[in-house]
Design a protein around this motif. Structure first.
Motif, PDB file in Angstrom:
ATOM      1  N   ASN A   8     -20.823  18.612  -6.306  1.00  0.00           N
ATOM      2  CA  ASN A   8     -21.154  17.199  -6.391  1.00  0.00           C
ATOM      3  C   ASN A   8     -19.985  16.406  -5.818  1.00  0.00           C
ATOM      4  O   ASN A   8     -18.855  16.567  -6.270  1.00  0.00           O
ATOM      5  N   LEU A  32     -28.293  12.836  -3.157  1.00  0.00           N
ATOM      6  CA  LEU A  32     -29.097  12.328  -4.268  1.00  0.00           C
ATOM      7  C   LEU A  32     -28.824  10.840  -4.407  1.00  0.00           C
ATOM      8  O   LEU A  32     -27.682  10.425  -4.557  1.00  0.00           O
ATOM      9  N   VAL A  85     -33.598  10.076  -6.892  1.00  0.00           N
ATOM     10  CA  VAL A  85     -33.660  10.640  -8.244  1.00  0.00           C
ATOM     11  C   VAL A  85     -33.845   9.564  -9.317  1.00  0.00           C
ATOM     12  O   VAL A  85     -33.736   9.853 -10.504  1.00  0.00           O
ATOM     13  N   LYS A  88     -36.630  10.636 -11.777  1.00  0.00           N
ATOM     14  CA  LYS A  88     -36.890  12.071 -11.870  1.00  0.00           C
ATOM     15  C   LYS A  88     -36.049  12.716 -12.956  1.00  0.00           C
ATOM     16  O   LYS A  88     -34.892  12.356 -13.146  1.00  0.00           O
ATOM     17  N   ALA A  89     -36.639  13.688 -13.591  1.00  0.00           N
ATOM     18  CA  ALA A  89     -35.890  14.528 -14.522  1.00  0.00           C
ATOM     19  C   ALA A  89     -35.035  15.491 -13.701  1.00  0.00           C
ATOM     20  O   ALA A  89     -35.328  15.757 -12.533  1.00  0.00           O
ATOM     21  N   ILE A  90     -34.006  16.021 -14.318  1.00  0.00           N
ATOM     22  CA  ILE A  90     -33.114  16.952 -13.623  1.00  0.00           C
ATOM     23  C   ILE A  90     -33.885  18.164 -13.102  1.00  0.00           C
ATOM     24  O   ILE A  90     -33.608  18.667 -12.016  1.00  0.00           O
ATOM     25  N   GLU A  91     -34.889  18.607 -13.850  1.00  0.00           N
ATOM     26  CA  GLU A  91     -35.674  19.767 -13.423  1.00  0.00           C
ATOM     27  C   GLU A  91     -36.474  19.459 -12.157  1.00  0.00           C
ATOM     28  O   GLU A  91     -36.583  20.306 -11.268  1.00  0.00           O
ATOM     29  N   GLU A  92     -37.020  18.256 -12.079  1.00  0.00           N
ATOM     30  CA  GLU A  92     -37.757  17.850 -10.877  1.00  0.00           C
ATOM     31  C   GLU A  92     -36.826  17.796  -9.672  1.00  0.00           C
ATOM     32  O   GLU A  92     -37.180  18.244  -8.578  1.00  0.00           O
ATOM     33  N   THR A  93     -35.653  17.240  -9.889  1.00  0.00           N
ATOM     34  CA  THR A  93     -34.676  17.145  -8.809  1.00  0.00           C
ATOM     35  C   THR A  93     -34.271  18.537  -8.341  1.00  0.00           C
ATOM     36  O   THR A  93     -34.212  18.803  -7.136  1.00  0.00           O
ATOM     37  N   ALA A  94     -34.024  19.430  -9.284  1.00  0.00           N
ATOM     38  CA  ALA A  94     -33.649  20.803  -8.930  1.00  0.00           C
ATOM     39  C   ALA A  94     -34.754  21.465  -8.110  1.00  0.00           C
ATOM     40  O   ALA A  94     -34.473  22.128  -7.101  1.00  0.00           O
ATOM     41  N   ASN A  95     -36.003  21.280  -8.509  1.00  0.00           N
ATOM     42  CA  ASN A  95     -37.120  21.851  -7.749  1.00  0.00           C
ATOM     43  C   ASN A  95     -37.187  21.271  -6.342  1.00  0.00           C
ATOM     44  O   ASN A  95     -37.441  21.996  -5.377  1.00  0.00           O
TER      45      ASN A  95
END
Length: 105
Positions: A8, A32, A85, A88-95
């Motif tokens: 990051n 992001l 982002v 978005k949830a962190i999981e959505e961003t990761a996907n």
């Protein structure tokens, strides 16, 4: 299970990004981005939690606009994809990140 090496790098006008950021393949870099309103809300909440006033420069609209303009300038120079982002949830961003990486492979 896949392993990714990630980092990051906050982009703020007072800190020059590392030279390596401009040398890597733009397909291996994903920016992001968050909306001005959402960032302002987060920062005001953070200031409250720290017991500080909401009017610190850190959370002003002018400061946030300055940071986002700087971000956009750097990202344009790099030429990498950008994911918003804001909602978005962190999981959505990761996907989303994984999908971009795999589509470039």
């Amino acid at each position: 299970h896949k392993s990714y090496k990630v980092m990051n790098i906050p982009l703020v006008p007072e800190v020059t990004p590392p030279d390596e950021l401009f040398k890597i393949n733009p397909n291996k870099c994903i920016a992001l981005k968050i909306s001005e309103d959402k960032l302002n809300l987060i920062r005001k909440q953070r200031l409250k939690q720290l017991g500080l006033g909401e009017h610190a420069r850190y959370a002003t609209e002018d400061r946030i606009k300055e940071e986002i303009q700087y971000f956009e300038k750097i990202v344009e120079k790099i030429g990498c994809p950008v994911i918003d982002v804001s909602d978005k949830a962190i999981e959505e961003t990761a996907n989303d990140v994984i999908q971009i990486i795999e589509s470039k492979a």
